[in-house]
Design a protein around this motif. Structure first.
Motif, mmCIF file in Angstrom:
data_model
loop_
_atom_site.group_PDB
_atom_site.id
_atom_site.type_symbol
_atom_site.label_atom_id
_atom_site.label_comp_id
_atom_site.label_asym_id
_atom_site.label_seq_id
_atom_site.Cartn_x
_atom_site.Cartn_y
_atom_site.Cartn_z
ATOM 1 N N ILE A 21 -2.584 -4.897 -12.167
ATOM 2 C CA ILE A 21 -3.339 -5.159 -10.936
ATOM 3 C C ILE A 21 -2.427 -5.173 -9.712
ATOM 4 N N SER A 22 -1.285 -5.840 -9.800
ATOM 5 C CA SER A 22 -0.359 -5.869 -8.657
ATOM 6 C C SER A 22 0.112 -4.461 -8.310
ATOM 7 N N PHE A 23 0.404 -3.671 -9.327
ATOM 8 C CA PHE A 23 0.821 -2.277 -9.139
ATOM 9 C C PHE A 23 -0.275 -1.471 -8.430
ATOM 10 N N LEU A 24 -1.518 -1.633 -8.856
ATOM 11 C CA LEU A 24 -2.638 -0.925 -8.235
ATOM 12 C C LEU A 24 -2.808 -1.345 -6.774
ATOM 13 N N LYS A 25 -2.642 -2.635 -6.512
ATOM 14 C CA LYS A 25 -2.773 -3.139 -5.144
ATOM 15 C C LYS A 25 -1.694 -2.523 -4.244
ATOM 16 N N ARG A 26 -0.466 -2.436 -4.738
ATOM 17 C CA ARG A 26 0.593 -1.811 -3.948
ATOM 18 C C ARG A 26 0.292 -0.333 -3.697
ATOM 19 N N LEU A 27 -0.278 0.342 -4.696
ATOM 20 C CA LEU A 27 -0.668 1.743 -4.508
ATOM 21 C C LEU A 27 -1.725 1.874 -3.421
ATOM 22 N N ALA A 28 -2.767 1.047 -3.505
ATOM 23 C CA ALA A 28 -3.866 1.128 -2.543
ATOM 24 C C ALA A 28 -3.389 0.832 -1.120
ATOM 25 N N ASP A 29 -2.357 0.001 -0.998
ATOM 26 C CA ASP A 29 -1.850 -0.396 0.318
ATOM 27 C C ASP A 29 -0.702 0.476 0.809
ATOM 28 N N HIS A 30 -0.265 1.446 0.006
ATOM 29 C CA HIS A 30 0.906 2.244 0.380
ATOM 30 C C HIS A 30 0.585 3.093 1.613
ATOM 31 N N PRO A 31 1.430 3.033 2.646
ATOM 32 C CA PRO A 31 1.125 3.772 3.884
ATOM 33 C C PRO A 31 0.991 5.281 3.692
ATOM 34 N N GLU A 32 1.774 5.877 2.792
ATOM 35 C CA GLU A 32 1.666 7.322 2.578
ATOM 36 C C GLU A 32 0.347 7.673 1.899
ATOM 37 N N PHE A 33 -0.080 6.843 0.947
ATOM 38 C CA PHE A 33 -1.368 7.114 0.295
ATOM 39 C C PHE A 33 -2.508 6.964 1.296
ATOM 40 N N LYS A 34 -2.388 6.003 2.202
ATOM 41 C CA LYS A 34 -3.412 5.849 3.235
ATOM 42 C C LYS A 34 -3.491 7.089 4.115
ATOM 43 N N GLN A 35 -2.344 7.757 4.295
ATOM 44 C CA GLN A 35 -2.294 8.958 5.129
ATOM 45 C C GLN A 35 -2.571 10.237 4.337
ATOM 46 N N GLN A 36 -3.077 10.096 3.111
ATOM 47 C CA GLN A 36 -3.466 11.227 2.255
ATOM 48 C C GLN A 36 -2.273 12.045 1.780
#
Length: 697
Positions: A420-435
């Motif tokens: 869960i912590s790993f998934l949360k960091r993924l969801a919050d990662h700035p590069e992932f937010k920028q597609q």
């Protein structure tokens, strides 16, 4: 439409199928192993049949027992779910021979896509782009190495009959090819009973985009758009989203139409997924076709408003496709996060144990949880360790991603390690937010993504101390008229009935002419030593300090409310959630669960304890090979043993400098979780290696 459906699967997919089937008035029959006797899918079913012992090969993969269950319960159709027998052509033929409807494609379609080499040849004929590579019959090591050299490194070795990342390795240079090939063959043989390999040119930084297709028995086919599954580790999907971000409408249409051609080329029927690799120039290439419903199908349902299991049932009953291509539309954006029992800090090693504490975010039309477990259930060694799928929808990608992050912060699990912590960091990662994403995204950011939650440690320890103190104060408070035991020196216990709220009723540390004191020693999960907390009762509540900082005092008050433990720390009031199982405490923070042990300090070295723990089997499995010579010095991080668990190979590394003086097991031996695998003599100044367990690569 048939009236009696047997579901030849377990867990969340069995529960998912039942929800739709029962809504349609279909009588649902579950099958279960001895390990699943009290599982959620068994309780949800209208009736259930025991089909064998816990190991899958003796139960969920036992075609004969499943057919007997179908006959016994007068089932008219069988839904295989995904995994197990869902892509087994022999099972499809057994169903047909027994007069049962198989909810899926014909056996010939499964066989056509069952081996990657044959599938790619078919796709070329159907004018579907494919990746350059070798898919030939000559499987000698020399020929495969030669083909890899001609294709040009880096290359990908893949099990021809494989899937799910098993029997698959990236090879960057020729010197590493033979070792990677040997490991892939072993893994593929165990997982699929076939060690045939194919070699493909590795596309650097590709996206993994797959298209959901459906075909009916009347020759019609449609695509329900695409999903981006690029966030992967060990070639297994972690977070999926739909639609794939950044695709032009023309590219979306081209991929969709190619996927339908691929399905119709093999006379496909039912739900299928055609998987492509997409490069940074917008060129896509066929990878494989999964001839079943996919784990990530809910994100497609969220953006289309269609129930894909409903579609499966109707098509299997001979009905035409529920929608024409022109009637299918994309609305909003959806994400799915796979919540696993695994340890991201130790190379995502699967975890087993009991779900002592399980709290999920509230479900709504915009948030659904697909699961087959409840609080108190066990995550066993026998099956895939997925706990749940968390699926969210938003009007656009940004709002959907924000909803995913918030939902993950609300998800609470204690009793087993989770991602869960790993998934949360993924969801919050700035590069992932920028597609910015590709199949190597997780590996590039692995170090930061797998960091454990790092709350303010002093505050976290204080919260846990308040929890323990609250438990202690309330545990010892006796109710009026309850028999109370007095202890008198030199005499047996006497009991009397008292009604007063006296210090003798409370037993919470009251002292004559002195404030009550309580001490707790807590060792954070990743710490080398424990911290001692001291609580002193004062007029305004409690004064608390860490033993290492006796002059640093905080003032706390606490009470239990409907929202959990309410703590006011130096005037700051917050609600906290804490779970306790034995001496293990779990504090749920915005970053994920933070764990500490309630312990008593002794004179043992924690370094020594950690070293010994790392030399034990991390889970049930089998020894593949021994990597160190007896009596020869090894350094921290040197490989010691390769073991196989859950059809994946894992390497156990030396936790410190030292010598292996004895191996307790030989290659081929089975081991249980916690078994000591070898005797290791650490050097005097040994220090633990940071990662003692990793997947073979």
């Amino acid at each position: 439409m048939f009236q009696r459906l047997l579901i030849a699967n377990r867990g969340e997919i069995a529960c998912r199928i039942m929800r739709t089937a029962q809504r349609l008035g279909i009588h649902c029959i579950a099958v279960y192993s001895e390990a699943d006797r009290h599982s959620a899918h068994v309780e949800q079913a209208d009736e259930a049949i025991l089909i064998g012992p816990a190991p899958a090969q003796d139960s969920y993969l036992n075609i004969e027992r499943i057919m007997e269950a179908a006959h016994q319960t007068q089932a008219q159709a069988i839904h295989p779910g995904y995994g197990f027998l869902s892509e087994n052509a022999d099972f499809v033929r057994a169903c047909k021979q027994a007069g049962l409807v198989f909810i899926g494609p014909p056996a010939e379609a499964i066989e056509a896509m069952g081996t990657k080499a044959a599938a790619k040849a078919l796709m070329k004929q159907a004018q579907v782009p494919v990746i350059a590579g070798y898919h030939g019959e000559d499987q000698s090591d020399a020929r495969l190495a030669q083909e890899a050299a001609e294709i040009g490194y880096p290359v990908m070795i893949k099990a021809s009959a494989g899937g799910g990342g098993k029997g698959m390795r990236v090879v960057e240079q020729a010197e590493a090819f033979n070792a990677a090939l040997e490991s892939c063959r072993r893994e593929s043989l165990k997982a699929f009973g076939d060690d045939k390999m194919l070699i493909e040119k590795l596309i650097t930084r590709p996206r993994h985009v797959e298209v959901q297709v459906f075909c009916d028995q009347h020759g019609q086919g449609v695509y329900l758009f695409e999903r981006d599954c690029s966030l992967q580790r060990r070639h297994q999907k972690v977070i999926e989203e739909a639609p794939a971000p950044g695709l032009s409408e023309s590219l979306r249409q081209s991929m969709g139409e190619a996927a339908v051609r691929a399905a119709q080329a093999i006379d496909y029927v039912g739900a299928g997924t055609v998987e492509f690799l997409l490069d940074d120039q917008g060129h896509f290439s066929f990878m494989e076709m999964n001839t079943r419903l996919q784990v990530e199908h809910p994100v497609t349902e969220m953006i289309t408003g269609e129930d894909l299991v409903d579609w499966q049932l109707r098509i299997a009953a001979g009905q035409p496709l529920p929608r024409a291509q022109t009637a299918l539309l994309v609305t909003g954006h959806a994400f799915e996060a796979r919540i696993y029992a695994e340890d991201p800090q130790h190379d995502f090693l699967p975890a087993t144990g009991t779900l002592h504490h399980l709290v999920t975010p509230p479900e709504s039309p915009q948030l659904r949880i697909e699961t087959g477990v409840r609080q108190g259930d066990e995550i066993s060694i026998y099956y895939d360790p997925m706990i749940a799928k968390l699926v969210v929808w938003g009007e656009d990608r940004a709002s959907a991603l924000k909803a995913l992050s918030h939902a993950l912060s609300q998800y609470q699990i204690a009793g087993v390690s989770t991602n869960i912590s790993f998934l949360k960091r993924l969801a919050d990662h700035p590069e992932f937010k920028q597609q910015v994403q590709d199949t190597g995204f997780i590996q590039r950011h692995l170090e930061t993504l797998t960091l454990p939650p790092s709350p303010n440690e002093a505050e976290a320890l204080t919260v846990m101390g308040c929890y323990l103190l609250h438990q202690r104060l309330n545990q010892h408070r006796l109710q009026p008229h309850e028999p109370h035991q007095h202890l008198n020196s030199g005499s047996p216990r006497q009991t009397s009935t008292v009604a007063e709220d006296t210090p003798w009723d409370q037993l919470h540390g009251w002292r004559l002419n002195a404030p009550a004191r309580h001490c707790f020693e807590l060792k954070p999960e990743h710490a080398r030593s424990a911290s001692r907390l001291e609580f002193i009762e004062i007029d305004s509540g409690w004064q608390v300090c860490l033993a290492d900082h006796p002059d640093d005092h905080d003032t706390v008050q606490f009470e239990w409310t409907t929202k959990g433990l309410c703590i006011t720390l130096n005037g700051h009031r917050r609600h906290w959630s804490v779970s306790q199982s034995g001496t293990r405490l779990t504090l749920f923070t915005s970053e994920g669960p933070w764990v500490a042990q309630w312990v008593s300090l002794d004179h043992l070295s924690f370094v020594s304890e950690d070293i010994q723990a790392q030399l034990k089997a991390p889970m049930n499995g089998a020894i593949v090979s021994l990597q160190a010579a007896l009596g020869e010095p090894v350094k921290a991080g040197d490989p010691l043993i390769i073991m196989e668990a859950m059809k994946m190979e894992h390497t156990l590394y030396a936790p410190a400098e030292g010598v292996v003086s004895a191996f307790h097991y030989a290659p081929g031996d089975l081991v249980n979780q916690g078994d000591e695998l070898l005797h290791f003599e650490a050097s005097t100044e040994a220090s633990s290696a940071p990662d003692a367990i990793e997947e073979a690569s």
